[in-house]
Design a protein around this motif. Structure first.
Motif, PDB file in Angstrom:
ATOM      1  N   ILE A 203     -12.266  -9.362   2.535  1.00 49.04           N
ATOM      2  CA  ILE A 203     -11.576  -9.054   1.278  1.00 49.04           C
ATOM      3  C   ILE A 203     -11.885  -7.632   0.833  1.00 49.04           C
ATOM      4  N   ARG A 204     -13.150  -7.242   0.944  1.00 54.47           N
ATOM      5  CA  ARG A 204     -13.516  -5.877   0.542  1.00 54.47           C
ATOM      6  C   ARG A 204     -12.786  -4.827   1.383  1.00 54.47           C
ATOM      7  N   ASP A 205     -12.767  -5.028   2.699  1.00 53.47           N
ATOM      8  CA  ASP A 205     -12.074  -4.064   3.558  1.00 53.47           C
ATOM      9  C   ASP A 205     -10.582  -4.028   3.270  1.00 53.47           C
ATOM     10  N   SER A 206      -9.997  -5.202   3.032  1.00 52.62           N
ATOM     11  CA  SER A 206      -8.558  -5.240   2.750  1.00 52.62           C
ATOM     12  C   SER A 206      -8.228  -4.502   1.462  1.00 52.62           C
ATOM     13  N   ILE A 207      -9.012  -4.749   0.430  1.00 50.79           N
ATOM     14  CA  ILE A 207      -8.752  -4.093  -0.857  1.00 50.79           C
ATOM     15  C   ILE A 207      -8.962  -2.585  -0.739  1.00 50.79           C
ATOM     16  N   SER A 208     -10.028  -2.195  -0.035  1.00 51.79           N
ATOM     17  CA  SER A 208     -10.293  -0.754   0.112  1.00 51.79           C
ATOM     18  C   SER A 208      -9.157  -0.058   0.845  1.00 51.79           C
ATOM     19  N   ASP A 209      -8.656  -0.670   1.911  1.00 54.44           N
ATOM     20  CA  ASP A 209      -7.554  -0.051   2.657  1.00 54.44           C
ATOM     21  C   ASP A 209      -6.269  -0.008   1.833  1.00 54.44           C
ATOM     22  N   ILE A 210      -6.009  -1.074   1.067  1.00 59.05           N
ATOM     23  CA  ILE A 210      -4.799  -1.096   0.249  1.00 59.05           C
ATOM     24  C   ILE A 210      -4.848  -0.001  -0.807  1.00 59.05           C
ATOM     25  N   VAL A 211      -6.000   0.155  -1.452  1.00 58.29           N
ATOM     26  CA  VAL A 211      -6.129   1.200  -2.480  1.00 58.29           C
ATOM     27  C   VAL A 211      -5.905   2.573  -1.872  1.00 58.29           C
ATOM     28  N   LYS A 212      -6.475   2.812  -0.697  1.00 56.15           N
ATOM     29  CA  LYS A 212      -6.314   4.114  -0.052  1.00 56.15           C
ATOM     30  C   LYS A 212      -4.844   4.380   0.290  1.00 56.15           C
ATOM     31  N   LEU A 213      -4.176   3.393   0.874  1.00 61.50           N
ATOM     32  CA  LEU A 213      -2.772   3.581   1.238  1.00 61.50           C
ATOM     33  C   LEU A 213      -1.885   3.744   0.011  1.00 61.50           C
ATOM     34  N   GLN A 214      -2.172   2.938  -1.030  1.00 61.06           N
ATOM     35  CA  GLN A 214      -1.309   2.950  -2.199  1.00 61.06           C
ATOM     36  C   GLN A 214      -1.392   4.275  -2.948  1.00 61.06           C
ATOM     37  N   TYR A 215      -2.621   4.771  -3.172  1.00 64.93           N
ATOM     38  CA  TYR A 215      -2.792   5.927  -4.042  1.00 64.93           C
ATOM     39  C   TYR A 215      -2.994   7.236  -3.281  1.00 64.93           C
ATOM     40  N   THR A 216      -2.945   7.182  -1.940  1.00 67.09           N
ATOM     41  CA  THR A 216      -3.043   8.410  -1.147  1.00 67.09           C
ATOM     42  C   THR A 216      -1.744   8.698  -0.400  1.00 67.09           C
ATOM     43  N   ASP A 217      -1.176   7.664   0.203  1.00 67.81           N
ATOM     44  CA  ASP A 217       0.009   7.867   1.037  1.00 67.81           C
ATOM     45  C   ASP A 217       1.307   7.520   0.318  1.00 67.81           C
ATOM     46  N   LEU A 218       1.311   6.482  -0.509  1.00 68.47           N
ATOM     47  CA  LEU A 218       2.550   6.035  -1.138  1.00 68.47           C
ATOM     48  C   LEU A 218       2.779   6.717  -2.485  1.00 68.47           C
ATOM     49  N   GLN A 219       1.812   6.603  -3.387  1.00 69.31           N
ATOM     50  CA  GLN A 219       1.955   7.202  -4.715  1.00 69.31           C
ATOM     51  C   GLN A 219       1.282   8.568  -4.714  1.00 69.31           C
ATOM     52  N   ARG A 220       2.085   9.607  -4.618  1.00 67.93           N
ATOM     53  CA  ARG A 220       1.525  10.961  -4.583  1.00 67.93           C
ATOM     54  C   ARG A 220       1.532  11.634  -5.954  1.00 67.93           C
ATOM     55  N   TYR A 221       2.085  10.948  -6.948  1.00 69.51           N
ATOM     56  CA  TYR A 221       2.164  11.557  -8.281  1.00 69.51           C
ATOM     57  C   TYR A 221       0.898  11.241  -9.082  1.00 69.51           C
ATOM     58  N   ASP A 222       0.674  12.003 -10.122  1.00 68.82           N
ATOM     59  CA  ASP A 222      -0.499  11.836 -10.975  1.00 68.82           C
ATOM     60  C   ASP A 222      -0.201  11.044 -12.239  1.00 68.82           C
ATOM     61  N   ALA A 223       1.063  10.976 -12.656  1.00 66.62           N
ATOM     62  CA  ALA A 223       1.408  10.264 -13.884  1.00 66.62           C
ATOM     63  C   ALA A 223       2.824   9.743 -13.766  1.00 66.62           C
ATOM     64  N   MET A 224       3.126   8.746 -14.645  1.00 61.93           N
ATOM     65  CA  MET A 224       4.460   8.142 -14.660  1.00 61.93           C
ATOM     66  C   MET A 224       4.915   8.001 -16.104  1.00 61.93           C
ATOM     67  N   ILE A 225       6.155   8.395 -16.365  1.00 57.41           N
ATOM     68  CA  ILE A 225       6.729   8.259 -17.710  1.00 57.41           C
ATOM     69  C   ILE A 225       7.842   7.228 -17.648  1.00 57.41           C
ATOM     70  N   ILE A 226       7.739   6.183 -18.492  1.00 61.59           N
ATOM     71  CA  ILE A 226       8.739   5.113 -18.517  1.00 61.59           C
ATOM     72  C   ILE A 226       9.365   5.080 -19.910  1.00 61.59           C
TER      73      ILE A 226
END
Length: 226
Positions: A203-226
């Motif tokens: 579980i720890r490895d899965s969460i760590s990899d997901i966080v890295k992919l999500q906030y390094t490769d997928l979400q490249r922005y610093d903020a979101m305005i809705i």
């Protein structure tokens, strides 16, 4: 909002994990209780035989071990409820950023169910340990137990494999197959503990990899305005 919706989905995943982990913990605890109480009863067989010869009933003798198991389990359950229901939710909830201070109440129904399951496991293991010894006659109990008859194991019938093992391995294998109950307790106890460790690390490895992919490769922005 996305943050609140994601928090709810994570809570549902945690609920699914929470349905599996307690079963493993209870199985390991039951095996440990059975091993410990069996050893205690076997070591005190002479005292049990003496008490039976003096006229004590089986229930009076077994109540000593049942009381020991009940006190240990009740004490552990109270300590686990008082600390576990506060510390673990605090660690899990505040692992998420920007969570306001929340109230974590005690759930009496969960505490009662967990304590009852623990008491049933340990008391059942204690009864199973006492049953065999209390069924014997006092004269038999006051004598040292006869060693089990040694038999050839399956590996000894395979000379091409058996002759390559040293003395330590041969002795260990003979003892494992000679005392099958201890063998099963050892195998299932270690397997259950290792399963819990592997699940935790997975579980720890899965969460760590997901966080890295999500906030390094997928979400490249610093903020979101809705």
């Amino acid at each position: 909002m996305v943050e609140y919706d994601g928090f709810g989905e994570n809570a549902n995943r945690m609920r699914a994990i929470g349905k599996v982990f307690p079963v493993m913990f209870f199985l390991v605890a039951a095996l440990i209780s059975l091993t410990g109480m069996t050893r205690m009863v076997e070591e005190q067989r002479i005292e049990i035989g003496t008490m039976k010869a003096l006229g004590y009933g089986n229930f009076s003798i077994a109540s000593k071990y049942l009381g020991y198991a009940l006190l240990a389990t009740a004490g552990g359950s109270i300590l686990g409820v008082l600390t576990g229901e506060k510390i673990l939710p605090y660690i899990i909830i505040y692992a998420y950023p920007h969570i306001p201070k929340i109230y974590v109440p005690y759930h009496i129904s969960y505490a009662v169910m967990a304590s009852a399951a623990s008491i049933v496991c340990t008391m059942g293991a204690t009864l199973a340990s006492c049953y065999k010894e209390l069924a014997a006659e006092p004269a038999v109990l006051m004598r040292p137990p006869a060693p089990k008859e040694g038999r050839r194991i399956l590996l000894e019938r395979m000379p091409f494999l058996w002759k390559h093992l040293n003395f330590t391995w041969k002795s260990s294998l003979r003892n494992l197959f000679r005392y099958k109950k201890r063998m099963f307790m050892t195998v299932f106890g270690i397997a259950g503990s290792m399963a819990l460790m592997l699940v935790g690390y997975g579980i720890r490895d899965s969460i760590s990899d997901i966080v890295k992919l999500q906030y390094t490769d997928l979400q490249r922005y610093d903020a979101m305005i809705i």
